[in-house]
Design a protein around this motif. Structure first.
Motif, PDB file in Angstrom:
ATOM      1  N   ASP A  12      -4.590  10.683 -42.038  1.00  0.00           N
ATOM      2  CA  ASP A  12      -4.491  10.418 -40.591  1.00  0.00           C
ATOM      3  C   ASP A  12      -5.291   9.195 -40.139  1.00  0.00           C
ATOM      4  O   ASP A  12      -5.362   8.903 -38.951  1.00  0.00           O
ATOM      5  CB  ASP A  12      -4.916  11.631 -39.749  1.00  0.00           C
ATOM      6  N   LYS A  13      -5.885   8.475 -41.055  1.00  0.00           N
ATOM      7  CA  LYS A  13      -6.655   7.286 -40.687  1.00  0.00           C
ATOM      8  C   LYS A  13      -5.745   6.140 -40.264  1.00  0.00           C
ATOM      9  O   LYS A  13      -4.607   6.030 -40.709  1.00  0.00           O
ATOM     10  CB  LYS A  13      -7.485   6.820 -41.897  1.00  0.00           C
ATOM     11  N   GLN A  14      -6.292   5.276 -39.436  1.00  0.00           N
ATOM     12  CA  GLN A  14      -5.601   4.045 -39.048  1.00  0.00           C
ATOM     13  C   GLN A  14      -5.457   3.142 -40.282  1.00  0.00           C
ATOM     14  O   GLN A  14      -6.412   2.957 -41.021  1.00  0.00           O
ATOM     15  CB  GLN A  14      -6.435   3.331 -37.986  1.00  0.00           C
ATOM     16  N   VAL A  15      -4.251   2.598 -40.475  1.00  0.00           N
ATOM     17  CA  VAL A  15      -4.046   1.649 -41.565  1.00  0.00           C
ATOM     18  C   VAL A  15      -3.954   0.242 -40.967  1.00  0.00           C
ATOM     19  O   VAL A  15      -3.227   0.023 -39.996  1.00  0.00           O
ATOM     20  CB  VAL A  15      -2.741   1.964 -42.335  1.00  0.00           C
ATOM     21  N   LYS A  22      -3.030  -3.525 -36.776  1.00  0.00           N
ATOM     22  CA  LYS A  22      -2.785  -2.089 -36.975  1.00  0.00           C
ATOM     23  C   LYS A  22      -1.337  -1.886 -37.378  1.00  0.00           C
ATOM     24  O   LYS A  22      -0.417  -2.345 -36.704  1.00  0.00           O
ATOM     25  CB  LYS A  22      -3.082  -1.330 -35.689  1.00  0.00           C
ATOM     26  N   MET A  23      -1.127  -1.215 -38.513  1.00  0.00           N
ATOM     27  CA  MET A  23       0.252  -1.092 -38.982  1.00  0.00           C
ATOM     28  C   MET A  23       0.731   0.347 -39.162  1.00  0.00           C
ATOM     29  O   MET A  23       1.843   0.572 -39.618  1.00  0.00           O
ATOM     30  CB  MET A  23       0.453  -1.890 -40.265  1.00  0.00           C
ATOM     31  N   GLY A  24      -0.065   1.309 -38.779  1.00  0.00           N
ATOM     32  CA  GLY A  24       0.376   2.694 -38.894  1.00  0.00           C
ATOM     33  C   GLY A  24      -0.779   3.585 -39.280  1.00  0.00           C
ATOM     34  O   GLY A  24      -1.931   3.178 -39.188  1.00  0.00           O
ATOM     35  N   ARG A  25      -0.440   4.788 -39.695  1.00  0.00           N
ATOM     36  CA  ARG A  25      -1.490   5.704 -40.112  1.00  0.00           C
ATOM     37  C   ARG A  25      -1.173   6.303 -41.467  1.00  0.00           C
ATOM     38  O   ARG A  25      -0.031   6.269 -41.906  1.00  0.00           O
ATOM     39  CB  ARG A  25      -1.625   6.830 -39.081  1.00  0.00           C
ATOM     40  N   VAL A  26      -2.196   6.850 -42.115  1.00  0.00           N
ATOM     41  CA  VAL A  26      -1.977   7.544 -43.379  1.00  0.00           C
ATOM     42  C   VAL A  26      -1.332   8.878 -43.019  1.00  0.00           C
ATOM     43  O   VAL A  26      -2.005   9.843 -42.717  1.00  0.00           O
ATOM     44  CB  VAL A  26      -3.299   7.770 -44.126  1.00  0.00           C
ATOM     45  N   ASP A  27       0.010   8.894 -42.990  1.00  0.00           N
ATOM     46  CA  ASP A  27       0.696  10.107 -42.576  1.00  0.00           C
ATOM     47  C   ASP A  27       0.757  11.123 -43.706  1.00  0.00           C
ATOM     48  O   ASP A  27       0.890  12.312 -43.469  1.00  0.00           O
ATOM     49  CB  ASP A  27       2.107   9.761 -42.088  1.00  0.00           C
ATOM     50  N   ALA A 107       6.798  -1.152 -42.511  1.00  0.00           N
ATOM     51  CA  ALA A 107       6.079  -0.475 -41.435  1.00  0.00           C
ATOM     52  C   ALA A 107       6.240  -1.218 -40.117  1.00  0.00           C
ATOM     53  O   ALA A 107       6.097  -0.643 -39.052  1.00  0.00           O
ATOM     54  CB  ALA A 107       4.597  -0.360 -41.789  1.00  0.00           C
ATOM     55  N   PHE A 108       6.542  -2.494 -40.214  1.00  0.00           N
ATOM     56  CA  PHE A 108       6.677  -3.292 -38.989  1.00  0.00           C
ATOM     57  C   PHE A 108       8.136  -3.529 -38.600  1.00  0.00           C
ATOM     58  O   PHE A 108       8.407  -4.336 -37.718  1.00  0.00           O
ATOM     59  CB  PHE A 108       5.932  -4.621 -39.152  1.00  0.00           C
TER      60      PHE A 108
END
Lengths: 127, 97, 149, 407
Positions: A12-15, A22-27, A107-108
């Motif tokens: 759940d960390k910010q990636v 910012k490109m997403g989270r550790v889902d 991711a983008f």
């Protein structure tokens, strides 16, 4: 950081990318189970389909079907983006940094698609 | 050889049983270490104490909540061959303290 | 995470209990027809007072004509509704009929006030404000006649 | 304290004053004063005390960890735990945004005479343009300086010389003489309007945008206490004016038209326009904050790039969230929903969802690994524990009250 709590410090960390965009989270995280050796993290999973899996496997299957059917070609991959752990540059209390450029990754895809197809057409935004 | 892959996020909250079939607790926290370029799992922490530890909640002690240590399961004692039903390779009381 | 799920499902059960609680409360809130009329009368009295104030403020040049018109329109809508409900009320006729009378007079006064403001008829507006003020007093007398709830 | 922090403090206070008073405060204050005179002042004071502590906490959290609340909550509790509160809060924010847009539309209706529904789309475009074109700083400064217009309620209240004894008596809770369902409904709505969830998400994200660091902890404290205190003074002014002007005439506020003449006794000539202007500005400022809070929360939940200072091309998804939110919520007004009724019900719902805000908030404020010496002390925790109990009680009573007391 040598020892870490995978739930607290990674999941759940910010990636962020190389430039701290910012490109997403550790889902999700993918573990490789090895005989006789401790499990290792194989990859980081990102994207809506991964999140859906965490809610309910059926929701994941449904979203996956929907994506295949209606996905615009340029944003098709974004629903699931897997980065090998070897691309991780740093894990710190603030974020997980990858050694990639966000704009070139799936991711983008949505970001890029919205920018090119929506934002660029709004009057007052010089393209 | 084909790799055995497990979704980590789906392990969380799963109930663990020991070799005698006794319920031990839920996986609520996992410690890992970085080894060179890799990141490997060391221990699985079970039970509500693991959750409180992860959330950094210490205030509950003030209101009389007994602060217990979470149950620590070393990586080699947890059998993940069926990720939906993780179980211990030993009995709960045989775990190293 | 499953702990949170169980938490959430117990929260959902809690919400269900609240809804049942609400339904029970609503059922217990059963009022006599006279009591219901009295509640209605409060809203009617509030609109009568609003119309009167709008008229007086318009005469004092404190509010624009468009405001008086739209206030009269809103008041008319609510008063129409109140009139409909009063007509259907099961209350005793000697209680109900004076209120229906008052509501229809208020409807008429509101409509006249609107016309007076639109035509910039200041004496007319003053007359309607006076009439509304009298109606407000009559409503109070009617409420007192019904006695304390 | 250096110059930059002093300006930040001043600006922050002005922002808090401008951003605090919104459609919800106006509607609930007017209704409370008109129906119960000063008897519900206690509810406003209680809400203010709690909101001061919560805003202080959310600012302190952002200054120390450099993370905004939604961001930290997802990281801390995980996606599945955050999902339900996130969806509930998004829905509530959507209703609040519609209430604010409804408020602006009604203010324009007062001035122009055109029906509020006609204004829904133009107001949506105006609000959106504001967000699209400006940076965080300009939004803060312009809306909050204009927001000082709402001080008109305080000036009017002072001019009316309210009875001090009755006003002081209202600061203590008491049982109503009539209409208990309505009394408690308004009491809950006031609490919901004062402790509006969007404030915390907006405020903490704003602190991250302004690049606060741990040295801002004291500035933050000042902003929370003075700003929220001033903001609630305006709401108090509105209660007093309604109590002095509307209550003696027997006017109850069940429609915004019935509140619109509130200021004409104190300002015979300007009162009407002043009311419309104050309402429009208060609602515009709050509407912008709610729309941003929605965009912040969504972007942070999914880890998208976000920031009001960025060019829309750099955070297209963030911008699309507020664009869609504004557009969709303005439809409610376009379809002719009564803005006042919408606002009052929304405020009660605000109160009902408070546990979703309070629980993760309080847990995270006690994490010493994150906050170190800045974690909550016993005073904050006592207030927080009280809030939690209150929030749970409100969640239980507010829905029945909406059904019974909601006019």
């Amino acid at each position: 950081m040598k020892t870490m709590d995978l739930v607290r410090d990674v999941l759940d960390k910010q990636v962020v990318d190389r430039d701290e965009t910012k490109m997403g989270r550790v889902d999700g995280l993918l573990l490789e189970i090895r005989p006789g050796q401790p499990p290792r993290i194989e990859a980081i999973d990102m994207g809506f389909v991964v999140l859906a899996r965490r809610i309910h496997p059926r929701l994941e299957a449904w979203l996956e079907r929907l994506r295949r059917r209606f996905g615009v070609s340029s944003i098709r991959k974004t629903a699931r983006y897997r980065v090998p752990w070897s691309a991780v540059k740093d894990v710190n209390p603030f974020c997980v940094q990858l050694d990639v450029a966000a704009l070139d990754t799936p991711a983008f895809d949505w970001e890029r698609w919205l920018r090119d197809h929506v934002v660029a057409h709004v009057p007052g935004v010089d393209s | 050889m084909k790799k055995t892959l497990v979704h980590f996020e789906l392990l969380l909250g799963r109930e663990v049983h020991d070799s005698a079939g006794k319920r031990v607790g839920r996986i609520l926290s996992v410690t890992a270490e970085r080894e060179g370029g890799d990141c490997v799992i060391r221990e699985y922490l079970l039970g509500p104490a693991a959750l409180l530890r992860r959330l950094g909640i210490t205030t509950l002690r003030l209101v009389g909540f007994k602060h217990r240590e979470p149950l620590r399961v070393p990586w080699d004692q947890l059998d993940l061959s069926d990720p939906k039903k993780p179980c211990l390779r030993c009995r709960a009381d045989e775990l190293p303290k | 995470m499953r702990n949170f799920f169980s938490l959430q499902s117990s929260a959902a059960r809690g919400c269900g209990a609240i809804l049942v609680f609400a339904a029970v409360l609503a059922a217990c809130q059963h009022k006599s027809p006279e009591q219901e009329l009295l509640d209605k009368a409060d809203a009617v009295g509030s609109w009568i007072a609003t119309l009167q104030m709008a008229g007086e403020k318009w005469l004092a040049n404190s509010v624009p004509t468009s405001f008086v018109k739209s206030t009269c329109k809103e008041a008319g809508r609510d008063l129409d509704q109140a009139a409909g409900e009063a007509a259907k009320s099961q209350a005793r006729p000697e209680v109900r009929d004076p209120l229906r009378q008052l509501i229809s007079q208020a409807q008429a006064a509101g409509a006249s006030l609107r016309r007076a403001a639109a035509a910039n008829d200041r004496p007319g507006a003053a007359r309607e404000a006076g009439r509304l003020s009298a109606l407000g007093r009559q409503l109070e007398v009617w409420k007192q006649g019904l006695g304390p709830p | 304290m250096n110059m930059k922090k002093a300006t930040q403090l001043a600006l922050g206070i002005v922002t808090a004053v401008g951003g605090f008073f919104d459609a919800g405060n106006l509607a609930t204050s007017a209704q409370a004063g008109a129906s119960f005179r000063f008897q519900l002042v206690w509810s406003l004071l209680l809400g203010t005390l709690l909101v001061i502590f919560l805003v202080e906490m959310s600012g302190r959290f952002a200054a120390v960890t450099r993370k905004a609340l939604p961001d930290a909550i997802r990281e801390h509790f995980g996606f599945t735990a955050w999902l339900v509160p996130f969806l509930v809060l998004t829905l509530v924010h959507f209703l609040v945004l519609a209430s604010e847009i409804g408020g602006i539309c009604f203010a324009l209706h007062l001035v122009t005479g055109l029906p509020p529904a006609v204004w829904a789309l133009p107001v949506a475009v105006l609000t959106w343009l504001f967000l699209w074109r400006s940076t965080f700083g300009t939004i803060e400064n312009s809306t909050s300086l204009l927001g000082l217009l709402t001080l008109a309620f305080v000036v009017a209240a002072v001019r009316h010389h309210p009875p001090t004894g009755e006003l002081l008596a209202g600061m203590l809770p008491s049982l109503p003489h009539h209409d208990p369902a309505k009394y408690w409904f308004i009491a809950v709505s006031i609490l919901g309007s004062v402790i509006a969830p969007y404030l915390f998400y907006f405020y903490s994200s704003g602190a991250v945008e302004d690049e606060w660091d741990p040295s801002y902890v004291n500035v933050n404290r000042g902003i929370a206490f003075v700003g929220m205190g001033f903001g609630s003074l305006i709401a108090l002014g509105a209660i007093v004016v309604a109590a002095v002007v509307l209550a003696p005439r027997g006017i109850e506020v069940n429609d915004y038209h019935q509140a619109a003449m509130m200021l004409t006794d104190a300002f015979p000539f300007w009162g009407f326009v002043l009311f419309a202007a104050a309402m429009a500005i208060a609602c515009l400022g709050a509407g912008i904050e709610v729309a941003l809070a929605m965009a912040y929360t969504t972007a942070q939940t999914f880890g998208w790039n976000w920031g009001e200072d960025l060019d829309p091309r750099e955070d297209a998804r963030f911008c699309m969230v507020y664009t869609a939110a504004i557009l969709v919520s303005s439809l409610l007004i376009l379809f002719g929903i009564d803005p006042l009724k919408l606002t009052l019900v929304t405020m009660a719902i605000n109160a009902a969802v408070l546990p979703f805000v309070a629980i993760p908030f309080l847990l995270i404020m006690n994490d010493r690994k994150l906050l170190k010496e800045h974690a909550n002390g016993w005073i904050s925790n006592s207030v927080a524990a009280f809030l939690l109990v209150l929030a749970l009680v409100l969640a239980v009573v507010s829905i029945p009250l909406v059904i019974m007391g909601g006019s």
